[in-house]
Design a protein around this motif. Structure first.
Motif, mmCIF file in Angstrom:
data_model
loop_
_atom_site.group_PDB
_atom_site.id
_atom_site.type_symbol
_atom_site.label_atom_id
_atom_site.label_comp_id
_atom_site.label_asym_id
_atom_site.label_seq_id
_atom_site.Cartn_x
_atom_site.Cartn_y
_atom_site.Cartn_z
ATOM 1 N N GLN A 14 9.804 9.650 -8.572
ATOM 2 C CA GLN A 14 8.452 9.225 -8.945
ATOM 3 C C GLN A 14 7.406 9.867 -8.037
ATOM 4 O OE1 GLN A 14 7.510 7.147 -11.651
ATOM 5 N NE2 GLN A 14 9.571 7.806 -12.142
ATOM 6 N N ILE A 15 7.670 9.875 -6.752
ATOM 7 C CA ILE A 15 6.711 10.427 -5.790
ATOM 8 C C ILE A 15 6.557 11.938 -5.971
ATOM 9 C CG2 ILE A 15 6.360 10.902 -3.325
ATOM 10 C CD1 ILE A 15 7.345 8.023 -2.834
ATOM 11 N N THR A 16 7.664 12.619 -6.245
ATOM 12 C CA THR A 16 7.621 14.075 -6.388
ATOM 13 C C THR A 16 7.343 14.506 -7.822
ATOM 14 O OG1 THR A 16 10.025 14.198 -6.736
ATOM 15 C CG2 THR A 16 9.196 14.431 -4.459
ATOM 16 N N ASP A 17 7.306 13.543 -8.741
ATOM 17 C CA ASP A 17 7.099 13.825 -10.161
ATOM 18 C C ASP A 17 8.128 14.846 -10.657
ATOM 19 O OD1 ASP A 17 5.869 13.404 -12.619
ATOM 20 O OD2 ASP A 17 4.464 15.065 -12.324
ATOM 21 N N ASP A 18 9.387 14.551 -10.328
ATOM 22 C CA ASP A 18 10.496 15.433 -10.689
ATOM 23 C C ASP A 18 11.616 14.599 -11.298
ATOM 24 O OD1 ASP A 18 11.956 17.756 -10.949
ATOM 25 O OD2 ASP A 18 12.065 18.175 -8.802
ATOM 26 N N ASP A 19 12.524 15.251 -11.980
ATOM 27 C CA ASP A 19 13.677 14.558 -12.549
ATOM 28 C C ASP A 19 14.590 14.043 -11.430
ATOM 29 O OD1 ASP A 19 13.035 14.959 -15.232
ATOM 30 O OD2 ASP A 19 13.924 16.967 -15.212
ATOM 31 N N PRO A 20 15.187 12.867 -11.622
ATOM 32 C CA PRO A 20 16.096 12.328 -10.607
ATOM 33 C C PRO A 20 17.233 13.295 -10.258
ATOM 34 C CG PRO A 20 15.586 10.634 -12.210
ATOM 35 C CD PRO A 20 14.983 11.915 -12.721
ATOM 36 N N PHE B 229 14.748 3.050 3.824
ATOM 37 C CA PHE B 229 14.742 1.775 3.116
ATOM 38 C C PHE B 229 15.686 0.779 3.777
ATOM 39 C CE2 PHE B 229 13.423 3.198 -1.443
ATOM 40 C CZ PHE B 229 12.100 2.950 -1.147
ATOM 41 N N TYR B 230 16.889 1.224 4.039
ATOM 42 C CA TYR B 230 17.954 0.343 4.544
ATOM 43 C C TYR B 230 17.569 -0.304 5.876
ATOM 44 C CZ TYR B 230 22.824 -1.156 4.447
ATOM 45 O OH TYR B 230 23.963 -1.900 4.362
ATOM 46 N N GLU C 261 20.482 4.370 -5.822
ATOM 47 C CA GLU C 261 19.817 4.449 -7.128
ATOM 48 C C GLU C 261 18.309 4.278 -6.971
ATOM 49 O OE1 GLU C 261 19.769 1.554 -11.064
ATOM 50 O OE2 GLU C 261 21.545 1.556 -9.788
ATOM 51 N N VAL C 262 17.916 3.294 -6.190
ATOM 52 C CA VAL C 262 16.499 3.012 -5.976
ATOM 53 C C VAL C 262 15.837 4.180 -5.242
ATOM 54 C CG1 VAL C 262 14.894 1.497 -4.756
ATOM 55 C CG2 VAL C 262 16.786 0.513 -6.032
ATOM 56 N N ALA C 263 16.495 4.700 -4.217
ATOM 57 C CA ALA C 263 15.928 5.820 -3.452
ATOM 58 C C ALA C 263 15.717 7.035 -4.349
ATOM 59 C CB ALA C 263 16.828 6.170 -2.278
ATOM 60 N N THR C 264 16.684 7.321 -5.188
ATOM 61 C CA THR C 264 16.567 8.452 -6.109
ATOM 62 C C THR C 264 15.381 8.262 -7.045
ATOM 63 O OG1 THR C 264 18.945 8.848 -6.013
ATOM 64 C CG2 THR C 264 17.762 9.784 -7.888
ATOM 65 N N HIS C 265 15.247 7.061 -7.586
ATOM 66 C CA HIS C 265 14.135 6.770 -8.491
ATOM 67 C C HIS C 265 12.794 6.928 -7.767
ATOM 68 C CE1 HIS C 265 11.686 4.893 -11.571
ATOM 69 N NE2 HIS C 265 11.164 4.163 -10.608
ATOM 70 N N ASP D 101 0.823 -1.209 0.000
ATOM 71 C CA ASP D 101 0.000 0.000 0.000
ATOM 72 C C ASP D 101 0.857 1.259 0.000
ATOM 73 O OD1 ASP D 101 -2.503 -1.121 -0.123
ATOM 74 O OD2 ASP D 101 -2.839 -1.065 2.048
ATOM 75 N N ASP D 102 2.087 1.141 0.450
ATOM 76 C CA ASP D 102 2.995 2.278 0.520
ATOM 77 C C ASP D 102 3.525 2.587 -0.875
ATOM 78 O OD1 ASP D 102 5.428 3.790 0.706
ATOM 79 O OD2 ASP D 102 5.496 3.300 2.830
ATOM 80 N N PRO D 103 3.340 3.820 -1.365
ATOM 81 C CA PRO D 103 3.820 4.144 -2.711
ATOM 82 C C PRO D 103 5.332 3.979 -2.860
ATOM 83 C CG PRO D 103 3.057 6.123 -1.581
ATOM 84 C CD PRO D 103 2.694 4.953 -0.728
ATOM 85 N N HIS D 104 6.082 4.186 -1.788
ATOM 86 C CA HIS D 104 7.533 3.986 -1.858
ATOM 87 C C HIS D 104 7.846 2.552 -2.283
ATOM 88 C CE1 HIS D 104 7.253 7.497 0.813
ATOM 89 N NE2 HIS D 104 8.466 7.815 0.386
ATOM 90 N N CYS D 105 7.152 1.597 -1.669
ATOM 91 C CA CYS D 105 7.387 0.187 -1.993
ATOM 92 C C CYS D 105 6.906 -0.147 -3.395
ATOM 93 C CB CYS D 105 6.701 -0.714 -0.975
ATOM 94 S SG CYS D 105 7.521 -0.722 0.613
#
Length: 112
Positions: free
Chosen positions: A60-66, A81-82, A52-56, A30-34
């Motif tokens: 995505q969540i902020t709808d901004d460029d990495p 995450f870690y 890399e995953v955190a940046t992506h 349910d969490d958008p991060h996951c």
């Protein structure tokens, strides 16, 4: 035979464990991060770094460029995450997380 224990209680406990596990996985998904994490890993054939995953995920969540994701935000998401999401998803067989190398990949048998 179990000595001194009601066999139905043992069976019920296992059923409850499976239900609790399913609920934890549903909560994680349910969490958008996951969801963004898993979508990214489905598209990647090789292990990805947590950075890399955190940046992506943040992009995505902020709808901004990495490239526009601040280092501070990336670091906070990596830490979260870690120490939280990645170990839980690994424990449930959804991903394979290697904390020593800081990499993550979708588990071979994952159904997501």
């Amino acid at each position: 035979m179990t000595h001194g224990a009601d066999e139905t209680a043992v069976v019920d406990r296992h059923g409850t464990d499976a239900e609790a596990r399913s609920e934890r996985i549903a909560d994680m998904l349910d969490d958008p991060h996951c969801r963004y994490l898993l979508a990214y890993l489905r598209e990647t054939d090789e292990p990805a770094s947590v950075a890399e995953v955190a940046t992506h995920v943040v992009s995505q969540i902020t709808d901004d460029d990495p490239e526009n994701v601040s280092d501070d935000v990336k670091q906070r998401v990596q830490t979260w995450f870690y120490h939280g999401q990645l170990p839980m998803l690994d424990d449930h067989g959804v991903i394979e997380f290697d904390p020593d190398s800081g990499t993550v990949r979708l588990a071979d048998e994952a159904v997501v």
